[in-house]
Design an enzyme around this catalytic site. Sequence first.
Site, PDB file in Angstrom:
ATOM      1  N   ASP A 186       0.665  -1.116   0.047  1.00 55.22           N
ATOM      2  CA  ASP A 186       0.043  -0.100  -0.057  1.00 55.22           C
ATOM      3  C   ASP A 186       0.784   1.379  -0.121  1.00 55.22           C
ATOM      4  O   ASP A 186       0.535   2.271  -0.911  1.00 55.22           O
ATOM      5  CB  ASP A 186      -1.151   0.008   1.101  1.00 55.22           C
ATOM      6  CG  ASP A 186      -1.701   1.434   1.437  1.00 55.22           C
ATOM      7  OD1 ASP A 186      -2.858   1.249   0.751  1.00 55.22           O
ATOM      8  OD2 ASP A 186      -1.201   2.305   1.946  1.00 55.22           O
ATOM      9  N   THR A 214      -5.294   2.614  -0.100  1.00 51.36           N
ATOM     10  CA  THR A 214      -5.044   2.019  -1.373  1.00 51.36           C
ATOM     11  C   THR A 214      -5.493   0.515  -1.323  1.00 51.36           C
ATOM     12  O   THR A 214      -6.170  -0.113  -2.041  1.00 51.36           O
ATOM     13  CB  THR A 214      -3.795   2.306  -1.852  1.00 51.36           C
ATOM     14  OG1 THR A 214      -3.440   4.026  -1.908  1.00 51.36           O
ATOM     15  CG2 THR A 214      -3.662   1.704  -3.348  1.00 51.36           C
ATOM     16  N   ASP A 215      -5.117  -0.316  -0.469  1.00 51.04           N
ATOM     17  CA  ASP A 215      -5.462  -1.572   0.030  1.00 51.04           C
ATOM     18  C   ASP A 215      -6.975  -1.739  -0.018  1.00 51.04           C
ATOM     19  O   ASP A 215      -7.730  -2.537  -0.591  1.00 51.04           O
ATOM     20  CB  ASP A 215      -4.994  -2.099   1.221  1.00 51.04           C
ATOM     21  CG  ASP A 215      -3.548  -2.654   1.105  1.00 51.04           C
ATOM     22  OD1 ASP A 215      -3.066  -2.980  -0.259  1.00 51.04           O
ATOM     23  OD2 ASP A 215      -2.786  -3.043   1.993  1.00 51.04           O
ATOM     24  N   LEU A 216      -7.792  -0.746   0.706  1.00 56.23           N
ATOM     25  CA  LEU A 216      -8.945  -0.925   1.071  1.00 56.23           C
ATOM     26  C   LEU A 216      -9.883  -0.487  -0.213  1.00 56.23           C
ATOM     27  O   LEU A 216     -10.864  -0.982  -0.557  1.00 56.23           O
ATOM     28  CB  LEU A 216      -9.380   0.086   2.136  1.00 56.23           C
ATOM     29  CG  LEU A 216      -8.992  -0.367   3.349  1.00 56.23           C
ATOM     30  CD1 LEU A 216      -9.144   0.828   4.619  1.00 56.23           C
ATOM     31  CD2 LEU A 216      -9.320  -1.614   4.209  1.00 56.23           C
ATOM     32  N   GLY A 219      -9.663  -3.476  -2.524  1.00 56.44           N
ATOM     33  CA  GLY A 219     -10.771  -4.587  -1.858  1.00 56.44           C
ATOM     34  C   GLY A 219     -12.258  -4.203  -2.496  1.00 56.44           C
ATOM     35  O   GLY A 219     -12.704  -5.069  -2.813  1.00 56.44           O
TER      36      GLY A 219
END
Length: 442
Positions: A186, A214-216, A219
């Site tokens: 991220d 960014t990860d979220l 997802g």
Amino acid sequence: MLSSKYGALSAVIRLDSRLIRRSLISTQSNDQGIPPPLTGIRVLDLTRVLAGPSCTMLLADMGADVIKVEEVTRGDDTRSWLPPSAPVSPNSPKESSHLPPESAYFLAVNRNKRSITVNFKDPAGLEVIQRLVRSSDVLVENFIAGKLAGMGLGWEDCKVLNPRLVYASITGYGQTGPFREAAGYDVIIEAEAGLMHITGETDRPPSKVGVAVTDLMTGLYAHGAILAGLRSVQHTGKGVWIDCNLFETQLASLANIASNYLIAGKEASRHGTAHPSIVPYQVFPCKDGFLMIGAGNDKQFRLLAERILEKPELANDARFFSNATRVANREALVDIITQVLQRHERDYWIDRFTGLGVPFGPINNIQQSFAHPQVGARQATVEVDHPRAGKVRMVAPPVTYNGKRMPVRRPPPWLSQHTKEVMLELGYSQNEIAELRARRII
């Protein structure tokens, strides 16, 4: 969703080569919510850490049977990211006594799932995963591009086992291009894809966002793509390979900043909490805390000057008469507002702002955020019974349907909690399960 019609009769929905029967519930009234729309969908979850697990948790929240496959001894990386962790209950299952406490990080993104442990580098473990592929509707993985293909579990391998499979790959940079084999982190993508460049104070170095956003976001994109994939399978009968990655997600999430550059060649810069085109629109210090103020038009600025700050002369000052002049004289106006606000405590200013139509909000810490009256009014947290940790308080699914949230049916699992259960479902005998355990394959 797979179906938008719920009647009093049963319906038969073709989801894969099998016919899955689902009893459909009669039309819902406004206080009953909706049935979990992914009931009957099985998701094989080969992800770890955050982007992938947050995606599969959203699918689990909608009713999917998410089977999380973990490494045999350690499990998901985030299980070891502690402290903080939940306390271990004295009544926790004996078979879990060798495990460390449940980390708060893992608990955050793994509700409503089942956990099994499989060493699928071993041929016997690979056979377990292949059986799961055959019986699943969705597979989600976040290995480096090409890694699973080298183990016999790539898209080309899995679509032979299950031609109707939705296969979702979440990577750092995608399945093609010069960075395809680079790992995705991220904070690195925040740096490479523009977010860190625009985050932070003007006169300070770039800063990362306080949560792995960014990860979220990746997802969320992956979760939506999987729903589209399921819909496509329903129409075409053919599986789908979804290529979702952090880099392109972050580029897309630059929104107007990206458009400013692509359309007009305008480079972005850091402005802290301020807005490059609106003044006053930033965080201001009070005597004992901070307020975010967003006077986005001339009417709101006049209210701010006359009714809140009690400085009516500001609204008629030629330097501040319009937003354009306020932007041109940003430093002078910010200095004046700061001096006034620092005369009183934050709560004093909250009282003065409330009800006048000027956007504002206090800068709350996490404790204050969860003490916010809206949290209780909306039941934005939920308490679940965890077999190892007892009562655990979690953020609830943030969406309601006809006024009701999807239920938290399962607490986040402890490592390998459901291995025997799932193996029996796959057709393994008790003796075969015991043998695989003895060989540390499961």
